[in-house]
Motif scaffolding. Structure first.
Motif, PDB file in Angstrom:
ATOM      1  N   ASP A   1      49.164 -41.818   7.819  1.00 20.47           N
ATOM      2  CA  ASP A   1      50.042 -41.534   6.690  1.00 20.47           C
ATOM      3  C   ASP A   1      49.679 -42.302   5.423  1.00 20.47           C
ATOM      4  OD1 ASP A   1      51.336 -39.852   8.388  1.00 20.47           O
ATOM      5  OD2 ASP A   1      52.995 -41.228   8.806  1.00 20.47           O
ATOM      6  N   TYR A   2      49.254 -43.536   5.578  1.00 25.47           N
ATOM      7  CA  TYR A   2      48.992 -44.353   4.396  1.00 25.47           C
ATOM      8  C   TYR A   2      47.512 -44.478   4.043  1.00 25.47           C
ATOM      9  CZ  TYR A   2      53.862 -45.734   4.240  1.00 25.47           C
ATOM     10  OH  TYR A   2      55.220 -45.709   4.127  1.00 25.47           O
ATOM     11  N   GLY A   3      46.627 -44.212   5.005  1.00 24.74           N
ATOM     12  CA  GLY A   3      45.192 -44.358   4.763  1.00 24.74           C
ATOM     13  C   GLY A   3      44.687 -43.547   3.577  1.00 24.74           C
ATOM     14  N   PRO A   4      44.941 -42.234   3.562  1.00 24.83           N
ATOM     15  CA  PRO A   4      44.427 -41.426   2.439  1.00 24.83           C
ATOM     16  C   PRO A   4      44.981 -41.871   1.085  1.00 24.83           C
ATOM     17  CG  PRO A   4      45.056 -40.027   4.283  1.00 24.83           C
ATOM     18  CD  PRO A   4      45.550 -41.412   4.600  1.00 24.83           C
ATOM     19  N   MET A   5      46.255 -42.221   1.062  1.00 24.18           N
ATOM     20  CA  MET A   5      46.867 -42.669  -0.187  1.00 24.18           C
ATOM     21  C   MET A   5      46.196 -43.955  -0.680  1.00 24.18           C
ATOM     22  SD  MET A   5      50.798 -43.921  -0.616  1.00 24.18           S
ATOM     23  CE  MET A   5      51.225 -45.091  -1.904  1.00 24.18           C
ATOM     24  N   LEU A   6      46.006 -44.900   0.232  1.00 24.60           N
ATOM     25  CA  LEU A   6      45.376 -46.161  -0.154  1.00 24.60           C
ATOM     26  C   LEU A   6      43.936 -45.939  -0.619  1.00 24.60           C
ATOM     27  CD1 LEU A   6      46.622 -48.584   2.639  1.00 24.60           C
ATOM     28  CD2 LEU A   6      47.028 -48.797   0.185  1.00 24.60           C
ATOM     29  N   TYR A   7      43.222 -45.100   0.112  1.00 22.26           N
ATOM     30  CA  TYR A   7      41.820 -44.850  -0.240  1.00 22.26           C
ATOM     31  C   TYR A   7      41.723 -44.237  -1.636  1.00 22.26           C
ATOM     32  CZ  TYR A   7      37.124 -42.956  -0.170  1.00 22.26           C
ATOM     33  OH  TYR A   7      35.833 -42.638  -0.504  1.00 22.26           O
ATOM     34  N   ARG A   8      42.546 -43.222  -1.911  1.00 22.59           N
ATOM     35  CA  ARG A   8      42.503 -42.582  -3.231  1.00 22.59           C
ATOM     36  C   ARG A   8      42.845 -43.588  -4.330  1.00 22.59           C
ATOM     37  NH1 ARG A   8      45.398 -38.410  -0.614  1.00 22.59           N
ATOM     38  NH2 ARG A   8      47.278 -39.219  -1.583  1.00 22.59           N
ATOM     39  N   PHE A   9      43.845 -44.436  -4.047  1.00 23.17           N
ATOM     40  CA  PHE A   9      44.252 -45.423  -5.053  1.00 23.17           C
ATOM     41  C   PHE A   9      43.116 -46.411  -5.330  1.00 23.17           C
ATOM     42  CE2 PHE A   9      46.085 -49.602  -6.055  1.00 23.17           C
ATOM     43  CZ  PHE A   9      46.676 -49.290  -7.268  1.00 23.17           C
ATOM     44  N   VAL A  10      42.497 -46.922  -4.288  1.00 25.40           N
ATOM     45  CA  VAL A  10      41.418 -47.902  -4.467  1.00 25.40           C
ATOM     46  C   VAL A  10      40.227 -47.259  -5.183  1.00 25.40           C
ATOM     47  CG1 VAL A  10      39.773 -49.357  -3.232  1.00 25.40           C
ATOM     48  CG2 VAL A  10      42.157 -49.329  -2.524  1.00 25.40           C
TER      49      VAL A  10
ATOM     50  N   SER B   1      40.359 -44.940  -7.267  1.00 26.22           N
ATOM     51  CA  SER B   1      40.716 -44.693  -8.667  1.00 26.22           C
ATOM     52  C   SER B   1      40.399 -45.897  -9.551  1.00 26.22           C
ATOM     53  CB  SER B   1      42.202 -44.334  -8.783  1.00 26.22           C
ATOM     54  OG  SER B   1      43.020 -45.485  -8.643  1.00 26.22           O
ATOM     55  N   ARG B   2      40.146 -47.041  -8.935  1.00 29.80           N
ATOM     56  CA  ARG B   2      39.779 -48.246  -9.692  1.00 29.80           C
ATOM     57  C   ARG B   2      38.283 -48.312  -9.949  1.00 29.80           C
ATOM     58  NH1 ARG B   2      42.988 -48.922 -12.586  1.00 29.80           N
ATOM     59  NH2 ARG B   2      43.610 -46.886 -11.939  1.00 29.80           N
ATOM     60  N   GLY B   3      37.548 -47.295  -9.540  1.00 31.90           N
ATOM     61  CA  GLY B   3      36.122 -47.229  -9.825  1.00 31.90           C
ATOM     62  C   GLY B   3      35.233 -47.780  -8.733  1.00 31.90           C
ATOM     63  N   LEU B   4      35.760 -47.974  -7.535  1.00 34.30           N
ATOM     64  CA  LEU B   4      34.965 -48.515  -6.440  1.00 34.30           C
ATOM     65  C   LEU B   4      34.159 -47.407  -5.760  1.00 34.30           C
ATOM     66  CD1 LEU B   4      37.142 -50.762  -6.839  1.00 34.30           C
ATOM     67  CD2 LEU B   4      36.853 -51.243  -4.411  1.00 34.30           C
ATOM     68  N   GLN B   5      32.996 -47.799  -5.234  1.00 34.91           N
ATOM     69  CA  GLN B   5      32.201 -46.868  -4.442  1.00 34.91           C
ATOM     70  C   GLN B   5      32.877 -46.655  -3.089  1.00 34.91           C
ATOM     71  OE1 GLN B   5      29.363 -45.286  -5.567  1.00 34.91           O
ATOM     72  NE2 GLN B   5      29.957 -46.232  -7.514  1.00 34.91           N
ATOM     73  N   ASP B   6      32.454 -45.599  -2.410  1.00 31.36           N
ATOM     74  CA  ASP B   6      33.065 -45.212  -1.143  1.00 31.36           C
ATOM     75  C   ASP B   6      33.119 -46.363  -0.133  1.00 31.36           C
ATOM     76  OD1 ASP B   6      33.946 -43.147   0.871  1.00 31.36           O
ATOM     77  OD2 ASP B   6      32.050 -43.776   1.779  1.00 31.36           O
ATOM     78  N   ALA B   7      31.981 -47.014   0.101  1.00 28.12           N
ATOM     79  CA  ALA B   7      31.929 -48.068   1.124  1.00 28.12           C
ATOM     80  C   ALA B   7      32.821 -49.248   0.747  1.00 28.12           C
ATOM     81  CB  ALA B   7      30.489 -48.536   1.329  1.00 28.12           C
ATOM     82  N   ASP B   8      32.809 -49.625  -0.529  1.00 26.00           N
ATOM     83  CA  ASP B   8      33.647 -50.744  -0.975  1.00 26.00           C
ATOM     84  C   ASP B   8      35.129 -50.391  -0.846  1.00 26.00           C
ATOM     85  OD1 ASP B   8      31.446 -52.296  -1.585  1.00 26.00           O
ATOM     86  OD2 ASP B   8      31.356 -51.601  -3.658  1.00 26.00           O
ATOM     87  N   ALA B   9      35.472 -49.148  -1.202  1.00 29.11           N
ATOM     88  CA  ALA B   9      36.869 -48.713  -1.084  1.00 29.11           C
ATOM     89  C   ALA B   9      37.313 -48.723   0.380  1.00 29.11           C
ATOM     90  CB  ALA B   9      37.031 -47.308  -1.675  1.00 29.11           C
ATOM     91  N   ALA B  10      36.437 -48.254   1.261  1.00 29.49           N
ATOM     92  CA  ALA B  10      36.777 -48.239   2.694  1.00 29.49           C
ATOM     93  C   ALA B  10      36.984 -49.662   3.206  1.00 29.49           C
ATOM     94  CB  ALA B  10      35.676 -47.531   3.481  1.00 29.49           C
TER      95      ALA B  10
END
Length: 201
Positions: free
Chosen positions: A30-39, A41-50
């Motif tokens: 429930d919260y994973g996709p929301m957190l990932y999209r939010f992070v 949105s700060r300009g992080l690359q995929d691996a860093d966001a994960a």
């Protein structure tokens, strides 16, 4: 029927048990996709966001036992926002020390602003929350709708095609397409309102 990412006191209580795999699975879903999209949105690359999302979940796991659920103090979503913002701050602070970029400095300034102030960061957080509610409502309404009615809505409202195209594809009258779209739209509004009320309970 899913009722997340709306804060559910029972789920939060269950998360205190690290061995409650079902509760943790629900929470991550429930919260994973929301957190990932939010992070992201700060300009992080995929691996860093994960990595940051994973770190946020670790910190939730270690601190959830000390969380006293109280809506008057901002509730769970506010607490999760604080953890996420702090992890992002640490990330950008490390990058700045390694050789800052313009984005690092701008993000640090944004992350340093007061937690309770309305700014781009908190607005993005609320936007991601609303997107999550909409996704949950769409899934719930689709599951409880006649397939043809849902298809009429999907074709016209989601895909943006004309009622005439939908009518031809679904062997329905144009009027029936408009009625179906209107009904599904009303159900979606009602479901989102229900989710918001549940969160505020």
């Amino acid at each position: 029927m899913s009722d997340s990412p709306v804060t559910r006191a029972t789920l939060l209580l269950r998360l205190r048990d690290a061995n409650d795999h079902e509760a943790w699975s629900d929470f991550l879903r429930d919260y994973g996709p929301m957190l990932y999209r939010f992070v992201r949105s700060r300009g992080l690359q995929d691996a860093d966001a994960a990595d940051i999302v994973q770190d946020v979940f670790r910190r939730v796991g270690s601190a959830i036992g000390r969380l006293e659920y109280d809506k008057e103090k901002g509730g769970f979503r506010s607490w999760l926002f604080t953890i996420t913002r702090n992890r992002l701050y640490t990330y950008f602070e490390k990058r700045k020390k390694a050789g800052p970029t313009g984005n690092d400095t701008a993000q640090l300034e944004l992350l340093s602003q007061a937690a309770d102030g309305r700014n781009e960061l908190s607005e993005q957080w609320e936007l991601e929350h609303l997107r999550s509610l909409a996704a949950i409502a769409m899934k719930t309404v689709e599951e409880n709708s006649d397939p043809k009615t849902w298809s009429a809505f999907r074709i016209t409202a989601v895909e943006g095609r004309s009622a005439a195209e939908a009518a031809e594809e679904l062997s329905m009258s144009t009027g029936a397409i408009y009625v179906a779209k209107s009904r599904v739209t009303a159900r979606l509004r009602a479901e989102i309102e229900r989710l918001e009320q549940e969160e505020e309970a």
